[in-house]
Motif scaffolding. Structure first.
Motif, PDB file in Angstrom:
ATOM      1  N   GLU A   1       3.811   5.705  -5.608  1.00 25.37           N
ATOM      2  CA  GLU A   1       3.786   5.676  -7.068  1.00 25.37           C
ATOM      3  C   GLU A   1       2.648   6.518  -7.632  1.00 25.37           C
ATOM      4  O   GLU A   1       2.766   7.070  -8.717  1.00 25.37           O
ATOM      5  N   GLU A   2       1.540   6.613  -6.903  1.00 29.88           N
ATOM      6  CA  GLU A   2       0.387   7.385  -7.359  1.00 29.88           C
ATOM      7  C   GLU A   2       0.493   8.869  -7.005  1.00 29.88           C
ATOM      8  O   GLU A   2      -0.395   9.646  -7.320  1.00 29.88           O
ATOM      9  N   GLY A   3       1.579   9.242  -6.320  1.00 28.27           N
ATOM     10  CA  GLY A   3       1.809  10.649  -6.018  1.00 28.27           C
ATOM     11  C   GLY A   3       1.475  11.071  -4.603  1.00 28.27           C
ATOM     12  O   GLY A   3       1.709  12.211  -4.228  1.00 28.27           O
ATOM     13  N   ASP A   4       0.930  10.167  -3.796  1.00 29.84           N
ATOM     14  CA  ASP A   4       0.639  10.497  -2.401  1.00 29.84           C
ATOM     15  C   ASP A   4       1.838  10.090  -1.552  1.00 29.84           C
ATOM     16  O   ASP A   4       1.771   9.204  -0.702  1.00 29.84           O
TER      17      ASP A   4
ATOM     18  N   GLN B   1       2.386   1.722  -3.441  1.00 33.63           N
ATOM     19  CA  GLN B   1       1.353   2.138  -4.384  1.00 33.63           C
ATOM     20  C   GLN B   1       1.003   3.614  -4.193  1.00 33.63           C
ATOM     21  O   GLN B   1       0.875   4.364  -5.165  1.00 33.63           O
ATOM     22  N   LEU B   2       0.855   4.039  -2.943  1.00 38.73           N
ATOM     23  CA  LEU B   2       0.551   5.445  -2.676  1.00 38.73           C
ATOM     24  C   LEU B   2       1.649   6.362  -3.202  1.00 38.73           C
ATOM     25  O   LEU B   2       1.375   7.399  -3.813  1.00 38.73           O
TER      26      LEU B   2
ATOM     27  N   GLU C   1       0.832  -1.201   0.000  1.00 36.60           N
ATOM     28  CA  GLU C   1       0.000   0.000   0.000  1.00 36.60           C
ATOM     29  C   GLU C   1       0.869   1.253   0.000  1.00 36.60           C
ATOM     30  O   GLU C   1       0.597   2.207  -0.738  1.00 36.60           O
TER      31      GLU C   1
ATOM     32  N   GLY D   1       2.397   7.619   1.900  1.00 38.19           N
ATOM     33  CA  GLY D   1       3.184   6.400   1.735  1.00 38.19           C
ATOM     34  C   GLY D   1       4.369   6.359   2.670  1.00 38.19           C
ATOM     35  O   GLY D   1       4.654   5.337   3.291  1.00 38.19           O
TER      36      GLY D   1
END
Length: 56
Positions: A13-16, A10-11, A7, A20
């Motif tokens: 990588e998604e810009g958050d 993924q966060l 998680e 993360g």
């Protein structure tokens, strides 16, 4: 623990990134050596190789 690691990645990588990194921070003191190793590897991939030494 593996789900939390995934998680966090993924966060990021998604810009958050902040969320993360917060998850990783909570996992870095986990008593399981394998978890600590995985967190350190993720930090290294992200360019935070000195994170564990306080040089973030």
């Amino acid at each position: 623990m593996q789900e939390q690691l995934m998680e966090a990645v993924q966060l990021i990588e998604e810009g958050d990134v902040e969320k993360g990194l917060t998850i990783l921070s909570t996992l870095e003191n986990h008593e399981d050596d394998d978890t600590q190793f995985q967190v350190a590897a993720i930090y290294q991939e992200l360019g935070h190789a000195q994170k564990k030494h306080g040089d973030d």
